[in-house]
Design a protein around this motif. Sequence first.
Motif, PDB file in Angstrom:
ATOM      1  N   VAL A   6       1.128   3.360   6.231  1.00 40.43           N
ATOM      2  CA  VAL A   6       0.326   2.526   5.312  1.00 40.43           C
ATOM      3  C   VAL A   6      -1.015   3.175   5.032  1.00 40.43           C
ATOM      4  O   VAL A   6      -1.490   3.217   3.900  1.00 40.43           O
ATOM      5  CB  VAL A   6       0.152   1.107   5.886  1.00 40.43           C
ATOM      6  N   GLY A   7      -1.604   3.739   6.098  1.00 40.74           N
ATOM      7  CA  GLY A   7      -2.896   4.373   5.894  1.00 40.74           C
ATOM      8  C   GLY A   7      -2.818   5.534   4.926  1.00 40.74           C
ATOM      9  O   GLY A   7      -3.622   5.631   3.982  1.00 40.74           O
ATOM     10  N   SER A   8      -1.848   6.406   5.132  1.00 43.72           N
ATOM     11  CA  SER A   8      -1.740   7.531   4.209  1.00 43.72           C
ATOM     12  C   SER A   8      -1.313   7.053   2.825  1.00 43.72           C
ATOM     13  O   SER A   8      -1.708   7.642   1.805  1.00 43.72           O
ATOM     14  CB  SER A   8      -0.778   8.593   4.742  1.00 43.72           C
ATOM     15  N   ALA A  46       6.739  -3.836   3.163  1.00 39.83           N
ATOM     16  CA  ALA A  46       6.147  -4.683   2.132  1.00 39.83           C
ATOM     17  C   ALA A  46       4.807  -4.116   1.674  1.00 39.83           C
ATOM     18  O   ALA A  46       4.522  -4.020   0.474  1.00 39.83           O
ATOM     19  CB  ALA A  46       5.989  -6.110   2.658  1.00 39.83           C
ATOM     20  N   LEU A  47       4.002  -3.699   2.644  1.00 45.28           N
ATOM     21  CA  LEU A  47       2.695  -3.160   2.278  1.00 45.28           C
ATOM     22  C   LEU A  47       2.842  -1.854   1.513  1.00 45.28           C
ATOM     23  O   LEU A  47       2.111  -1.587   0.553  1.00 45.28           O
ATOM     24  CB  LEU A  47       1.852  -2.955   3.529  1.00 45.28           C
ATOM     25  N   LEU A  48       3.770  -1.019   1.920  1.00 49.06           N
ATOM     26  CA  LEU A  48       3.995   0.224   1.187  1.00 49.06           C
ATOM     27  C   LEU A  48       4.421  -0.072  -0.250  1.00 49.06           C
ATOM     28  O   LEU A  48       3.986   0.591  -1.187  1.00 49.06           O
ATOM     29  CB  LEU A  48       5.083   1.060   1.872  1.00 49.06           C
ATOM     30  N   PHE A  49       5.262  -1.057  -0.405  1.00 49.81           N
ATOM     31  CA  PHE A  49       5.702  -1.425  -1.762  1.00 49.81           C
ATOM     32  C   PHE A  49       4.519  -1.883  -2.598  1.00 49.81           C
ATOM     33  O   PHE A  49       4.371  -1.464  -3.754  1.00 49.81           O
ATOM     34  CB  PHE A  49       6.770  -2.518  -1.683  1.00 49.81           C
ATOM     35  N   GLY A  50       3.703  -2.717  -2.010  1.00 52.68           N
ATOM     36  CA  GLY A  50       2.527  -3.158  -2.746  1.00 52.68           C
ATOM     37  C   GLY A  50       1.625  -1.996  -3.106  1.00 52.68           C
ATOM     38  O   GLY A  50       1.094  -1.920  -4.223  1.00 52.68           O
ATOM     39  N   LEU A  51       1.483  -1.056  -2.198  1.00 50.02           N
ATOM     40  CA  LEU A  51       0.666   0.115  -2.491  1.00 50.02           C
ATOM     41  C   LEU A  51       1.285   0.928  -3.607  1.00 50.02           C
ATOM     42  O   LEU A  51       0.578   1.465  -4.480  1.00 50.02           O
ATOM     43  CB  LEU A  51       0.513   0.975  -1.243  1.00 50.02           C
TER      44      LEU A  51
END
Lengths: 649, 199, 118
Positions: B16-18, C11-16
């Motif tokens: 997530v950070g990257s 989920a967070l990766l998708f949002g990103l």
Amino acid sequence: MSTTTLLGALLPVVPLVAGLVGLLLPPAARGATTDRDTSRRAAIALGVAGAAGALVLAVALLVTLDAPAESSTTWIRFGELTVTLGVRLDGAAALVAVAVAAVALAVQVYSVGYLTRGPHDDTDVDHRYPPYAAQISLFTAAMLLVVVSGDLIMLLVGWEVMGICSYLLIAHDRWLPQAPAAAQKAFLVTRVGDVGFLLGIALLGVSAGSFRIADVLAHDHGTGTLTAAGLLLLAGVAGKSAQFPLHTWLPDAMAGPTPISALIHAATMVAAGVYAITRLWPLFEATPTVLAVLGVMASVTLLLGAFAATAQDDIKRVLAWSTVSQLGYMTGALAVGSPPAALFHLLTHAAFKALLFLAAGVVIHAVGTAAMSRMGGLRHSMPVTFWCMLIGLGALAGLPPLSGFWSKEGVLAAAEGAALHGDGPAPAWVGWLVWLAGLVGVAVTAWYATRLLLRTFFGAPRTPLTHPHDPPALLRWPVLALTVPAALLGLAGFPGWFASQLQRTTPSDAEGVSDLMPPDGLIHLTPTVLLPLALLLLGAGLAWAGWRRDTAADPAAALGPLRPVFAGAFRLDDVQHTLVVRPTTALARAARVADERVVDGAVTGTGRGAGALGGGLAALHRSALPRAVVAVLAGALLIALAATLIGAM
Amino acid sequence: MTGVDVLLLALGAVAVGSGVFVVSTRHLVRAGLYLVVCLGAVAGMYLVLTAELVAWVQVLIYVGAVVVLLLFAVMLTRAPIGASDDLDRPGWPAALIGGGVGLGLAALLIDAFRWTTVELPEAGTAERIGEQVFASWVLPFEVLSILLLSALVGAIVLSRPDIGRTPGDSAARDRTPGDRPAGDEPAERAGSGGEGGAR
Amino acid sequence: MRPVIPYVTAALLFGLGVYGVLRRRNAVLVLMGVELMLNAVNLILITADTTTRALLPHSGQVFALFVIVLAAAEIGVGLAIVLQLYRMRASVAVDEVPLDTAPLDEVPMDKVPMEGQR
């Protein structure tokens, strides 16, 4: 159908046929001279034949009629309402029919001589005689229909056809700039009244279940219905008979040819309103409110017409305002409750006013102008015309033993009876109002009649360039013919056959309301007859005295500052213009703008809106990648949210 | 919290950070490199989740090929080496929608699973995955290979230098070959060759 | 193993990824965002493979494989398009492509100054 009813039914038909056939004739070609014009000759023949046929039928009807007769057939049924075709004949109808046909014949003959190329016309003037004669025939047919009709709808048909013929005939001279406006004004002002008339007839017909006059009179309407219907009918009467406030069209209608003024605006159409009230008299008799309104209208009209006539320069306008004033006498007689007096004055007025108009036409034809300021001293050059006009003016003023004296006396006596003794169906104050207005009117009438006579026929000639002479035969004989009844018709009011014809129109019920007439005859010869005589002498004397001081000047100068007020008829035309014409034209403009901007705008706006929407959608469709991606992902988010929420619920 | 959970947490944090850096850095090339880190972390998570074959395929293809391709594209479109200011569009719709989607999904999944535990299944070795692919999923597998073929052909066709040129322009090019500096043609050919070679 | 951790990560990766697609102007960076989204989906598929016992075993991982293949194909074609765009417009900003004007002629390479070499 008996002989009398058949005659009655044929009465309108003969001039109608003449009129319709006449309309099929081609209008005269331009430049055609009057003696080689077959179309004109055919039109003359048709017109004269139609009027003569109507006169013969009317006289025959008068002779054979010994009791009121009626005949009708059902024509249309609207559910429970019936409209009938039929005639309703009584003495008054017969007499009025004879008067109408006689004046129509006189006018047809006179027009032959009047509408010819004269010394003052251009070489290629086209009088368009065929449509003119045909329209006069149609008009005669319509008026006779009003006279004999036994059904209110038929009466209305005749009423309206008269209106359209009046419009067409006023506007007959296409080269006269004020004619179209005058015709339009006449039509529109009478139309305003006719709306009320129609509503009144509808009310009566619906209340009675039938439009047949006998049924309407026999039915027991409620007081409210009667009052409402009476007031609505009064609107139509006010329009057609030029009562205040719908009188403004009559002086302007003088833009039409003089014979038309004689026929329509003096003798017949304007009398139709008075006649209609006498036809429906039992209904009016039962509503004192309506009679009171009529009385007020009559008094105002009487005085308004008389005063306005004092300051006019145009000879025809004097006579027009005089007609307004005399119609006030007739309606005043009705208001106090005496139809016989009103009808008597109607008949004498038809005679002497037609005479006056035709004689004035002769003068105008000879001198080339209608302005009294450019006449004068015609007594020596036109003696026959002078004597005829003198008799006519005397009748108008009420000089005994001419006809106008007897009939006007009848009106004044009826009013006096209502005022002093409370006779008649109307309240006493109506009688007072009509009586006093009538008395003042006598003086003023005498004044302006004398002024007219002096200005036109006496003094030094103010038209040195023309050589006026007595008219040719075609113009002279109708004038002479009308002089006879103008002089002598009043004497028929003495007890006899004539008076009995008029009196039979009132209900024969002995306990009924008095008709303010003596038991037989139409003449009152009580001491109070001296009062109007004195006023007549006063008025005439004042005019003559004023003239004597300076024979070239206008006696109306004695009016001083009131003169322009009277000449403009108290600026009532301007009042009508401000109160009615301007708001109506503003409303029409607003309606047009609303139609263009709002209605059309809505339609165009819908188109434009659809186009804009399409363009917007196209722009959206054409959006570049970033906007499209945003839209897609936002949509996906919203759908997911919706799905979650709906799933959670 | 078992060790697996700790590992997953750590790798997830790295991913997530990257990922945050990928989408927010102003250096184009660094974005590509952060993507490498992110994809590597995800590959690690696959390993922890016993998806061995997928993890290594991820490293091979995603990190090895896809990111390389992206970096090639960055180079070929003359990306600036340093920071550039004009990389971003307005942030609020992106934040709104991206935040909505991410947080919404996260909320959904948290609501579904809470703090439950599952047993890790047997490992997804090459042998086991191969059994499945070539037994139950062979048809989609074949279709995928056709898709790859068409993608390959499509990419080659799309990168031809004569696409999009109008007839007048091509006539001009043919008429004045001497006006074009010599450095362009090798670059073009190198570009198309480079793209073709990356497959 | 608590599956909520990889799920939330995904989920967070998708949002990103969505954020990246909507925020970035450079087409290549947009494609990077798309890669992030695809990886997030893959992660969910793999994690689902552990939480659900599918009828066909390891179908989540098989699906993830297929997604990787698709991603590769997609990135190839996508970058070809981007490079062609660059040839025609000398710019790969996604908001500089108007869709209602006629396409410009290809810009010769020599006319474009290299950024950073001013």
